[in-house]
Design an enzyme around this catalytic site. Structure first.
Site, PDB file in Angstrom:
ATOM      1  N   ARG A  61       0.830  -1.213   0.000  1.00  0.00           N
ATOM      2  CA  ARG A  61       0.000   0.000   0.000  1.00  0.00           C
ATOM      3  C   ARG A  61       0.861   1.259   0.000  1.00  0.00           C
ATOM      4  O   ARG A  61       0.540   2.260  -0.639  1.00  0.00           O
ATOM      5  CB  ARG A  61      -0.919   0.017   1.230  1.00  0.00           C
ATOM      6  N   LYS A  74      -4.587  -6.576  13.858  1.00  0.00           N
ATOM      7  CA  LYS A  74      -3.575  -6.685  14.922  1.00  0.00           C
ATOM      8  C   LYS A  74      -4.232  -6.684  16.298  1.00  0.00           C
ATOM      9  O   LYS A  74      -3.775  -7.372  17.215  1.00  0.00           O
ATOM     10  CB  LYS A  74      -2.566  -5.543  14.801  1.00  0.00           C
TER      11      LYS A  74
END
Length: 435
Positions: free
Chosen positions: A168, A187
């Site tokens: 990205r 996460k």
């Protein structure tokens, strides 16, 4: 299932199934889907977006691409916190021992700083002897014993996120709400906590520059967390100026210790109370937010929070005496240069991002994840937005071990402050709560 077919579906604005997205993520991690095809998926996602179901599926696939921490051995509620990144944001240093002091379990994975934003691990590692390299057994045992432990994110946690984020970063697809939300929440889900609070920053020093963007991201984070059965709440807080008065690792630890003793920066303490109160209510440790703030105030004023921080530091190999003598035991820069103003006035604005970049040039931050940092480097500001400053007064201090860097950065620090002859409104610290 064909990657070409799925790329065409998303290109045309179609909704992908959970299996479709898992196929893409698993294939990319395994190396079966090359970078150029994953880049095409990311750009199609950036343009077409993902709905709530697709965002959940992407988050789940990324979380399940690696280890998901099992905290079931730990009795009681497990809490976690995430900030979307800012300048001078040392909240975790204060909030984690604060929550442990009121009976929550804080089993936290944290990251390092990158760019103009700092990282909790870097700050803690400025404490002599402190280590985040705990194995799983020691990590769990420490939480069970003292209610708090902190480790760095390992390569085994969310490997898909690491690969996807790197792509990205070089394909102009970073600023996508679904991609940001899935990156953060994968996460957090892998971290295993029951209750998650999200500090979504907005302003010049934040990733989200407008309130509308911040609200959209906060909503995506909370809704994704709830889909995983987590108690989740987002607080949208101001980052149009630095949080507190310090920027830089050892300097921020000093300020955090002051705050845990009850005489630190008012904005830092207020934000910690706000986040902590919401965590306590969601965790069932308090019935109302005002009741929770009362409890949090008591544990700060009684010394229980600073005692818990000392216990935490010592448990992870650090010198607990740093709590009593931070300005002696923490490392300090060889050179300090003060910047003063030539004319009197009110502080109209402080460009947090510019100060964050300046602190990085001084050595406090890094451009790449493997770059070394100087724990002593940073900036101390003496005034906040709305304060009055007299001509000749110190506006900021620069700390560095490189005298040449001080000279090069001083203009950038000075230009980050805008003065006015007229009194200024102080921006709110908390803009909104998303539940």
């Amino acid at each position: 299932m064909s990657i070409m077919h799925l790329l065409a579906e998303k290109r045309d604005g179609k909704t992908l199934s959970d299996d479709d997205i898992k196929f893409i993520v698993d294939g990319y991690v395994a190396g079966d889907i090359p970078d150029y095809q994953m880049a095409a998926f990311l750009m199609a996602t950036f343009i077409r977006g993902l709905d709530e179901g697709e965002t959940y599926a992407l988050t789940k696939a990324m979380a399940e691409s690696g280890e998901i921490l099992d905290l079931s051995e730990i009795d009681g509620v497990k809490v976690d916190k995430h900030s979307t990144g800012g300048v001078g944001d040392k909240v975790s240093l204060v909030l984690a021992p604060m929550m442990a002091a009121v009976g929550a379990n804080v089993a936290k994975m944290s990251g390092r700083g990158l760019g103009h934003t700092g990282g909790t691990i870097d700050k803690l590692e400025s404490i002599p002897g402190f280590t985040v390299n705990l194995d799983r057994e020691r990590f769990i045992a420490q939480v069970k014993q003292i209610g708090i432990a902190l480790i760095g994110q390992t390569d085994e946690v969310c490997p898909a996120d690491k690969k996807i984020y790197a792509l990205r970063d070089v394909t102009a697809t970073v600023q996508s709400i679904p991609l940001i939300a899935s990156s953060i929440m994968s996460k957090k889900i892998a971290g295993g906590a029951d209750v998650i609070i999200l500090d979504v920053k907005v302003g010049t020093g934040a990733f989200m520059k407008t309130l509308d963007e911040a609200k959209e991201l906060a909503g995506a984070l909370v809704s994704t967390g709830k889909r995983f059965g987590k108690q989740a709440v987002a607080v949208i807080s101001d980052m149009s100026q630095p949080l507190g008065i310090t920027i830089g690792n050892a300097l921020e630890v000093e300020e955090a210790i002051d705050t845990m003793r009850g005489f630190g920066s008012p904005d830092l303490l207020e934000l910690c109370y706000t986040l902590g109160a919401h965590l306590m209510v969601k965790a069932g440790l308090a019935g109302r937010r005002d009741e929770a703030i009362g409890v949090l105030t008591e544990v700060v004023e009684s010394g229980k929070v600073i005692d818990k921080f000392r216990e935490f530091v010592e448990a992870q190999g650090g010198d607990g005496k740093v709590v009593d003598e931070p300005r002696i035991l923490l490392p300090h820069a060889a050179f300090i240069e003060e910047i003063s103003v030539g004319a009197s006035g009110y502080i109209k604005s402080i460009n947090a991002e510019e100060l964050g970049v300046a602190a990085r040039f001084l050595g406090a931050g890094r451009k790449t994840k493997d770059e070394a940092i100087d724990h002593t480097a940073g900036i101390v500001i003496t005034k906040k937005v709305g304060d009055y400053i007299n001509a000749g007064e110190t506006l900021a201090q620069m700390h560095s071990n490189n005298a040449h860097t001080l000279a090069a950065v001083s203009g950038m620090v000075y230009d980050a402050f805008e003065l006015s002859a007229f009194a200024q409104d102080v921006p709110p610290l908390i803009y909104d709560i998303i539940e």
